[in-house]
Design a protein around this motif. Structure first.
Motif, short mmCIF file in Angstrom:
data_model
loop_
_atom_site.label_atom_id
_atom_site.label_comp_id
_atom_site.label_asym_id
_atom_site.label_seq_id
_atom_site.Cartn_x
_atom_site.Cartn_y
_atom_site.Cartn_z
N ASP A 199 0.28 57.59 -64.61
CA ASP A 199 0.87 56.93 -65.77
C ASP A 199 0.03 55.71 -66.19
N TRP A 200 -0.69 55.10 -65.26
CA TRP A 200 -1.60 54.02 -65.63
C TRP A 200 -2.82 54.58 -66.36
N LEU A 201 -3.34 55.70 -65.88
CA LEU A 201 -4.48 56.31 -66.54
C LEU A 201 -4.15 56.72 -67.97
N LEU A 202 -2.92 57.16 -68.19
CA LEU A 202 -2.53 57.60 -69.52
C LEU A 202 -2.58 56.44 -70.52
N GLU A 233 -12.85 47.68 -75.12
CA GLU A 233 -13.05 48.29 -76.43
C GLU A 233 -14.48 48.78 -76.61
N ARG A 234 -15.45 48.19 -75.90
CA ARG A 234 -16.83 48.60 -76.11
C ARG A 234 -17.13 49.96 -75.51
N TYR A 235 -16.19 50.52 -74.74
CA TYR A 235 -16.40 51.85 -74.18
C TYR A 235 -15.73 52.93 -75.02
N VAL A 236 -14.99 52.55 -76.06
CA VAL A 236 -14.25 53.55 -76.83
C VAL A 236 -15.19 54.55 -77.47
N GLY A 264 -5.58 54.18 -75.19
CA GLY A 264 -6.38 53.10 -75.74
C GLY A 264 -7.79 53.52 -76.08
N LEU A 265 -8.39 54.35 -75.24
CA LEU A 265 -9.75 54.81 -75.50
C LEU A 265 -9.84 55.66 -76.75
N LEU A 266 -8.74 56.33 -77.09
CA LEU A 266 -8.72 57.13 -78.32
C LEU A 266 -8.14 56.34 -79.49
N ALA A 267 -8.13 55.03 -79.34
CA ALA A 267 -7.87 54.10 -80.46
C ALA A 267 -6.42 54.07 -80.93
N GLN A 268 -5.48 54.45 -80.08
CA GLN A 268 -4.07 54.15 -80.37
C GLN A 268 -3.73 52.90 -79.58
N LYS A 269 -3.68 51.77 -80.25
CA LYS A 269 -3.55 50.50 -79.56
C LYS A 269 -2.14 50.26 -79.03
#
Length: 509
Positions: free
Chosen positions: A317-320, A98-101, A325-330
């Protein structure tokens, strides 16, 4: 021992330096740091005069200085390689931190296109922006070829009105030009009218734009050919996304061996409309691989850059999952039934068998409910975060409450009065088949009363009773003489079992 302490004090500062330095200036700054180390050494030599009469300490001081010189003159390639490895490992293992978001949003907010000159293998200029672009990437397979069937399914399962709102982009990503020519010939023969109408484009990103694909890291102990295949696939998709960024409002990714559900576009449009005002990055209309994943087109440049940035790290599909997650859709937002089904028998990797099927797929047309905007509340004891709104959502989630008592209610108050054609309510799940509404009824109401706390109707009319935990009624508009403001699930008898309301579906006139 003061001289030795001076040397050891280098390390804390050096570690802070490494962590505060951006990668672009990392290696230049590291050489500057070594220059300052050299300056310190000469200062240490000057201070060593105090140790002339202390042979043991002098020996230690000379040893420390010798090690310093060894550190300064060791080959840069050896030292820097260790730092590069550290950077690579950090990028691999911290993708979901989360600290990289915030950093990803700020530093990787790529809005510009990747500089690629595409070859148009079969296309006519796009006259206008469409509602949805459907993207496919295809390479030569050792066994089986499903691309033509996939394209056929897309067009055949769409109505004439739906065809006006879609465009299909096929990226022939194989470097074998003979194969590409043969496929283009087949596509143009079978789908010429769609190409002329601007609904179908076939493109190719030349090999010269691809990064290195040999000698890549073998993450997860994958064999080299597997690593090369999945890394190239990431780049294939990145170039496809890059091309499609401005062709429509939304984009859905399919694989080249997929069958579509009837009127899938209409279903997608209903889902998007139901989520108006809700933040989302990815909507999933299949649970398999990179099939049926929907994005806002304005996110495509960033996704393309992201796939290129980590192309050798893991499968697409793993990268997706990390991108979402990085764009805050948990949480995953997936819809059932699935709109797309995997139909290939042989994988594009080595022609191995691939019998994966989505058991939530329904090929025949299914009617997605309208579920007009409404507020929901209940006086039942809600379990954790399984709140009332989840029963009304088209996402695969539900309301869950502790055992209800006689007179408990679950109320839906519509923003505007509506005419209802059909109502369907399901309780319980496959895993918890006893958590159903054993005794209950469904009412509809009118005349919403103003209230500071919550709106509610003054009068209700009973439509019917639940049977085996379910309620379904068609032709409601023919039975009810008024526009409906509220709908209520009413518990008619206390039960010991908990209650799951899996779905509430409403079709309007």
């Amino acid at each position: 021992m003061g001289c030795v302490n001076i040397r050891l004090s280098f390390f804390p500062g050096y570690q802070r330096f490494l962590h505060s330095t951006d990668y672009d200036s990392f290696f230049l700054k590291k050489r500057m740091f070594k220059f300052h180390q050299m300056k310190h050494i000469f200062e240490i030599l000057d201070k060593m005069r105090c140790l002339r009469k202390r042979s043991t300490v002098s020996f230690l001081g000379v040893l420390v200085i010798f090690l310093l010189f060894m550190n300064l003159y060791i080959e840069d390639s050896y030292v820097l390689e260790g730092d590069k490895q550290l950077i690579r490992e950090t990028s691999t293992h911290q993708l979901n931190s989360e600290r990289y978001v915030h950093t990803f949003k700020d530093l990787s907010n790529f809005s510009g296109a990747i500089n690629v000159t595409y070859r148009y293998l079969a296309a006519t200029p796009l006259q206008r922006k469409r509602y949805l672009t459907i993207g496919l990437s295809s390479v030569k397979r050792k066994k089986g070829n499903y691309l033509l069937e996939t394209i056929k399914s897309i067009f055949e399962q769409s109505s004439y009105e739906e065809l006006k709102e879609i465009s299909v982009v096929v990226h022939l990503a194989d470097f074998n030009s003979s194969w590409r020519d043969a496929v283009v010939q087949d596509i143009t023969q079978k789908f010429a009218h769609h190409i002329i109408a601007g609904r179908l484009m076939v493109i190719h990103a030349p090999e010269e734009y691809y990064p290195i694909l040999d000698g890549l890291k073998r993450n997860y102990n994958d064999p080299e050919d597997r690593v090369k295949f999945r890394s190239k696939q990431n780049v294939d998709y990145a170039f496809l996304l890059n091309f499609c960024a401005n062709t429509s409002d939304y984009y859905v990714m399919l694989e080249d061996d997929v069958r579509c559900s009837k009127n899938f576009l209409t279903a997608i449009k209903k889902v998007i409309a139901s989520l108006e005002g809700t933040y989302w990055v990815t909507l999933e209309f299949s649970k398999l691989g990179y099939i049926g994943k929907l994005y806002h087109s304005h996110d495509l440049p960033r996704l393309a850059h992201f796939l290129l940035m980590f192309y050798q790290e893991m499968p697409c599909d793993w990268l997706l999952t990390h991108f979402r997650g990085l764009l805050a859709q948990k949480n995953v937002i997936r819809f059932k039934p699935s709109l797309f089904q995997h139909m290939g028998y042989y994988s594009s990797y080595k022609g191995t068998e691939n019998k994966l099927k989505d058991d939530d797929f329904e090929e025949e047309s299914f009617d997605i409910p309208d579920n007009p905007p409404a507020s929901l509340y209940t006086n039942m004891n809600v379990f954790e975060n399984y709140e009332a709104s989840k029963a009304y959502s088209s996402v695969d989630e539900y309301f869950w409450g502790k055992p209800p008592s006689t007179g408990d209610v679950f109320v839906i108050v519509f923003e505007n009065p509506i005419i209802i054609k059909k109502i369907k309510v399901n309780t319980g799940t496959e895993d918890r088949q006893n958590d159903i509404l054993h005794h209950g009824a469904l009412d509809v109401g009118e005349n919403v009363l103003p209230s500071k706390q919550r709106r509610q109707c003054s009068t209700y009319l009973r439509l019917g009773e639940f049977k085996n935990g379910n309620f379904e009624m068609s032709g409601v508009n023919q039975k009810i003489p008024f526009d409906i403001h509220c709908m209520r699930i009413y518990v008619t008898k206390t039960q010991k079992e908990w209650l799951i309301i899996r779905s509430i579906s409403i079709w309007t006139s």
